[in-house]
Design a protein around this motif. Sequence first.
Motif, PDB file in Angstrom:
ATOM      1  N   PRO A  36       0.822  -1.215   0.000  1.00 54.10           N
ATOM      2  CA  PRO A  36       0.000   0.000   0.000  1.00 54.10           C
ATOM      3  C   PRO A  36       0.855   1.263   0.000  1.00 54.10           C
ATOM      4  N   PRO A  37       0.271   2.403  -0.375  1.00 49.50           N
ATOM      5  CA  PRO A  37       1.013   3.668  -0.349  1.00 49.50           C
ATOM      6  C   PRO A  37       1.376   4.071   1.072  1.00 49.50           C
TER       7      PRO A  37
ATOM      8  N   GLU B 269       5.883   3.356  -9.025  1.00 51.13           N
ATOM      9  CA  GLU B 269       4.609   3.049  -9.692  1.00 51.13           C
ATOM     10  C   GLU B 269       4.847   2.402 -11.059  1.00 51.13           C
ATOM     11  N   ILE B 270       5.642   1.343 -11.078  1.00 51.23           N
ATOM     12  CA  ILE B 270       6.018   0.692 -12.344  1.00 51.23           C
ATOM     13  C   ILE B 270       4.814   0.132 -13.091  1.00 51.23           C
ATOM     14  N   GLN B 271       3.678  -0.060 -12.413  1.00 48.73           N
ATOM     15  CA  GLN B 271       2.505  -0.604 -13.096  1.00 48.73           C
ATOM     16  C   GLN B 271       2.012   0.297 -14.227  1.00 48.73           C
TER      17      GLN B 271
ATOM     18  N   ALA C  75      12.010  -1.410  -8.275  1.00 47.98           N
ATOM     19  CA  ALA C  75      10.715  -0.919  -8.736  1.00 47.98           C
ATOM     20  C   ALA C  75       9.703  -1.047  -7.618  1.00 47.98           C
ATOM     21  N   SER C  76       8.777  -0.108  -7.560  1.00 45.67           N
ATOM     22  CA  SER C  76       7.730  -0.178  -6.540  1.00 45.67           C
ATOM     23  C   SER C  76       6.364  -0.113  -7.202  1.00 45.67           C
ATOM     24  N   THR C  77       5.390  -0.743  -6.571  1.00 47.97           N
ATOM     25  CA  THR C  77       4.026  -0.734  -7.067  1.00 47.97           C
ATOM     26  C   THR C  77       3.055  -0.937  -5.913  1.00 47.97           C
ATOM     27  N   THR C  78       1.893  -0.348  -6.042  1.00 51.98           N
ATOM     28  CA  THR C  78       0.835  -0.570  -5.049  1.00 51.98           C
ATOM     29  C   THR C  78      -0.071  -1.719  -5.480  1.00 51.98           C
TER      30      THR C  78
END
Length: 418
Positions: free
Chosen positions: A48-49, A103-105, A128-131
Motif C-alpha cells: 500500500p502507499p 509506480e512501475i505498473q 521498482a515499486s508498485t501498489t
Amino acid sequence: MRNEQLADILRPDSFDTIVGQSHLFGPRGVVRRMVESGRITNMIFFGPPGTGKTTAAAIIAKQSGMVFRRLNCTSASLSDVKEVLAETANVFGAGGILLYLDEIQYFNRKQQQSLLEYMEDGRVTLIASTTENPHFYIYNAIISRSSLFEFRPVKPAEMVPALARALAHLNAEHGTSVQAEEAVLSHIANGVRGDVRRGIGLLENAYFAASGNENQETVWISKENVDDFYVRVGNFNDDTHYDLLSCLQKSIRGSDPDATAFYVAKLVAAGELISLCRRLQVIASEDVGLAYPQAATVVRSCCESAMELGFPEARIPLINAALMLATAPKSNTAYLALAAAMEDVDAGRGNEVPRHLQSPLFQGYKYPHDYTCHYVRQQYLPSDLRDRKYYEYGENKTEQAAKLYAEHVRQNGGKQKP
C-alpha cells in the motif's frame, strides 16, 4: 512558508529509522542483511502507499554508493528511460546505475522490456515499486530477474512515535508548544490504515487547526481537530479504497445494478482505474463463474479498452462490464471446488497418482477419443482421494446443461469404437 511536504522532510535516512517493515529492515530483516553484506540485487517492492517503499530505495542507494536515478512511471516516457540507460556508457555510470521506478505498473510492456539487457549485464540494478500485485502488472521477464518484497501497512503502535517526532518538528519549526495526547496520535494512526505519509499530513493539518486557538494557555490537538480533516479529505476513515472495492463486489454478487453503478462512480471519481479493472476480473470468475463463462472474456476486453482509453472515457467500458456482471446469473461452484481441493493439497493428501496417468509409458491409460461419446470410465484422482467430490453443478442454465451432458456421456459412452 515551506512548500516541501513534512513527510519528505522527516523521511528516514537509515534502516534503523524506517517505520514498520521490521521483516525487511529490522536487525534480522532480509533486505537489510542482504544490503549490509554488499549484495544489491534487482528488487520489486509492492504494498500500500505510504509504507516506505521510496524511502527504502533511497537508503539502499545511499549505502550502495551507486549512481542513483529515480523515475515516476506515471509521467516518465520511454525517452526518459533511454536517457538514464545512456549514462551507463560513460565513465560517470561505469560502476552501474541504481534505477528506482516508482509506480512501475504504469509502464507498458515495451517500456519495461527496454530494461532487460541492462539488468542482465549489471549496468542497471533495478528497484521498482508498485501498489498493485506485481504478477498482474509487471512483465514476467522483469519479475524472473528480481526479488519480490512485500511492504505491509504500518501498525498504529509503530506509527505513533513517528507522529510524535513530526509534532516535535512542527513545534521547533514554528516556536510553539502544541501538545497531543497519545490517544489522539493513536486515533490518527488507526484512521489512516497504515499510511505513514497520510498520517503525518493529517497531524500537520490538525496542528495548524489547534494552533489557531490562542485563548488556551496550553494548546492541545483534539480528536475534533483530527476528525475535521477526515471529512475534508473525503472521509477516508470510513470510505476507503478497500471498502469501496468490497462494497462493489458485494453489490455485484447480490445482483444489485443500482448499487453497482454507485460504487463504480465512487471508484471512478477517485481515479481507481487499475484496482477497479482488477476487481472486476476477479468478480467475473469468482461470483459469475460457470453460470456465464464468457463473462471473464467480456470483462477482460472492457478492462483492456479502459486501460487504453484512460479517464474520463474509461468509465464507459468499466460501467458496461460492471452492470453486465451485476445482471448476469451467478455461480461460485468453481471457486468452492478449488477451495475444497486446496484443503486436501494443504493437508498433504493426493500423492498416489494413478500409474496409467504417469509418463513416460502411461501403462493402462485409455484414450477417451477411442470410445463412444469421447468418454471412458477410468480413475483420474490419486488413489487416496479416488472417491472425493469437489465440484457440484450449480442451478443455473449453463451448469445444468453441462450436468445433463455429463450424465448422457456416462450412460451412452465408454464403448470401444470399431
